[in-house]
Write a protein that holds these residues in place. Structure first.
Motif, short mmCIF file in Angstrom:
data_model
loop_
_atom_site.label_atom_id
_atom_site.label_comp_id
_atom_site.label_asym_id
_atom_site.label_seq_id
_atom_site.Cartn_x
_atom_site.Cartn_y
_atom_site.Cartn_z
N TRP A 133 3.42 31.37 58.59
CA TRP A 133 2.32 30.59 57.34
C TRP A 133 0.64 31.31 58.13
N PRO A 134 0.34 30.40 58.91
CA PRO A 134 -1.17 30.84 59.38
C PRO A 134 -1.36 31.93 59.74
N PHE A 135 -0.58 32.59 60.57
CA PHE A 135 -0.71 33.69 60.47
C PHE A 135 -0.85 34.85 60.13
N LEU A 136 0.16 35.01 58.70
CA LEU A 136 0.39 35.83 57.59
C LEU A 136 -1.05 35.62 56.95
N LYS A 137 -1.37 34.52 56.46
CA LYS A 137 -2.64 34.72 56.44
C LYS A 137 -3.70 34.92 56.27
N CYS A 138 -3.85 34.78 58.23
CA CYS A 138 -4.85 35.57 58.57
C CYS A 138 -4.99 36.94 58.47
N TRP A 139 -4.18 37.63 58.92
CA TRP A 139 -3.44 39.11 58.67
C TRP A 139 -4.04 40.01 57.42
N SER A 140 -3.79 38.49 55.97
CA SER A 140 -3.77 38.77 54.71
C SER A 140 -5.05 38.98 54.87
N GLU A 141 -5.77 38.42 54.86
CA GLU A 141 -7.13 37.91 54.36
C GLU A 141 -8.20 38.72 55.49
N GLU A 142 -7.54 39.33 56.61
CA GLU A 142 -8.67 40.32 57.24
C GLU A 142 -7.87 41.91 56.55
N TRP A 143 -7.56 42.61 56.28
CA TRP A 143 -7.08 42.52 55.96
C TRP A 143 -7.35 43.67 54.06
N PHE A 144 -6.80 42.77 53.75
CA PHE A 144 -8.09 42.69 51.84
C PHE A 144 -9.58 42.70 52.80
N SER A 145 -9.94 42.26 53.40
CA SER A 145 -11.65 41.92 53.44
C SER A 145 -12.21 43.73 54.05
N ILE A 146 -10.72 44.57 54.74
CA ILE A 146 -11.41 45.67 55.27
C ILE A 146 -10.54 46.88 53.44
N HIS A 147 -9.50 46.44 52.82
CA HIS A 147 -9.18 47.04 51.82
C HIS A 147 -9.04 47.19 50.59
N ALA A 148 -9.50 47.88 49.70
CA ALA A 148 -8.95 47.00 48.61
C ALA A 148 -7.34 47.69 48.29
N MET A 149 -6.64 46.45 47.95
CA MET A 149 -4.60 47.43 47.34
C MET A 149 -4.60 47.79 46.15
N VAL A 150 -4.16 48.70 45.46
CA VAL A 150 -3.90 49.18 44.10
C VAL A 150 -2.47 49.69 44.32
N PRO A 151 -1.32 48.33 43.03
CA PRO A 151 -0.28 48.94 43.85
C PRO A 151 -0.19 50.22 43.62
N ARG A 152 1.42 50.66 44.00
CA ARG A 152 1.67 52.82 44.00
C ARG A 152 2.21 52.42 42.52
N SER A 153 2.72 51.72 41.84
CA SER A 153 3.80 52.09 40.97
C SER A 153 3.85 50.69 40.13
N ALA A 154 4.43 51.28 38.85
CA ALA A 154 4.09 50.18 38.28
C ALA A 154 5.13 49.21 38.28
N PHE A 155 6.10 49.29 38.95
CA PHE A 155 7.25 48.59 39.84
C PHE A 155 7.48 47.70 40.49
N GLU A 156 5.86 47.99 41.56
CA GLU A 156 4.71 47.36 42.43
C GLU A 156 4.80 45.89 42.29
N GLU A 157 5.12 44.69 42.66
CA GLU A 157 4.48 43.45 42.08
C GLU A 157 3.78 43.14 42.86
N PRO A 158 2.33 42.24 41.69
CA PRO A 158 0.94 42.41 41.72
C PRO A 158 0.22 41.53 42.95
N VAL A 159 -0.27 42.11 43.91
CA VAL A 159 -0.65 41.02 44.87
C VAL A 159 -0.60 39.83 43.89
#
Length: 80
Positions: free
Chosen positions: A7-33
Motif C-alpha cells: 500500500w505505501p508503494f502504490l500510494k506513493c506511485w499514485s500520488e506522483e502520477w496524479f501530480s503530473i497527469h490529468a486522468m480522464v476515464p477512457r470510456s463510460a465503462f471505466e470505473e472512476p478514480v
C-alpha cells in the motif's frame, strides 16, 4: 512484497502520477478514480483462493498480497 509494503508503494506511485497527469476515464465503462489511487479497491480473501482453485496452483505470495491491496491497476501509460 507483503501487504503492509504494497500500500505505501502504490500510494506513493499514485500520488506522483496524479501530480503530473490529468486522468480522464477512457470510456463510460471505466470505473472512476477513487480516493486518489490508480488501483482498484482491494479484493477479498476469497478471490485469490478462487483463482488458485481455477488455475490449479498457488499464486505467488507477492501477487496474492497485491490483489488484497488493489484488485488490479489502471493503465498508467504505455511504458508501465
Amino acid at each position: 512484497m507483503k501487504i503492509d509494503t504494497w500500500w505505501p508503494f502504490l500510494k506513493c506511485w499514485s500520488e506522483e502520477w496524479f501530480s503530473i497527469h490529468a486522468m480522464v476515464p477512457r470510456s463510460a465503462f471505466e470505473e472512476p478514480v477513487m480516493a486518489g489511487r490508480l488501483g482498484f479497491w482491494p479484493g477479498s480473501e476469497e478471490e485469490p483462493d478462487a483463482a488458485e482453485t481455477r488455475l490449479g496452483c498457488a499464486l505467488p505470495p507477492s501477487l496474492r498480497a497485491f490483489l488484497l491491496v488493489a484488485d488490479g491497476w489502471r493503465t498508467a501509460g504505455g511504458l508501465v
